[in-house]
Design a protein around this motif. Sequence first.
Motif: not given
Length: 134
Positions: A37-45, A54-63
């Motif tokens: 099943e696909p997993v989702t991740s939210m962020g900003t390109i 490349m997506v940067r999110s608040s959950a990870t330091a690096a994109p």
Amino acid sequence: MLRVMKNIIRNSLGAVLITGALFTLNSAQAQTAVVMEPVTSMGTISEFSPETIMVRSSATAAPVRYGYSETTTYVDEAGNAVARTNIKSGVPVTVYYTKVGDALVASKVMVRKAVAADDTVIEQKTTTTTVETD
């Protein structure tokens, strides 16, 4: 002699049948596909290139780097198709992806509405003071 020949043929036939059954079993196991099943991740390109998103999110330091292909779909929050040309740096997205080996591969990219900083409501109050003089 005839009895010996019959035993040899029977044993050989049994061995062939067992070998065929094992081959069929191994082939069936080798063809079994693992559907994830696909997993989702939210962020900003942060970057959109011909090979990766490349997506940067608040959950990870690096994109986070996602691969994509011609079968990757791009939609808005209502599920309507979005042109790939609308996918660019700064756009908030939700990426639906699966892990293939060590790579993350996007199957769907949902473009979300940006929350603009200009939407802040500023309330201005004016106070009038009346001073009486003699």
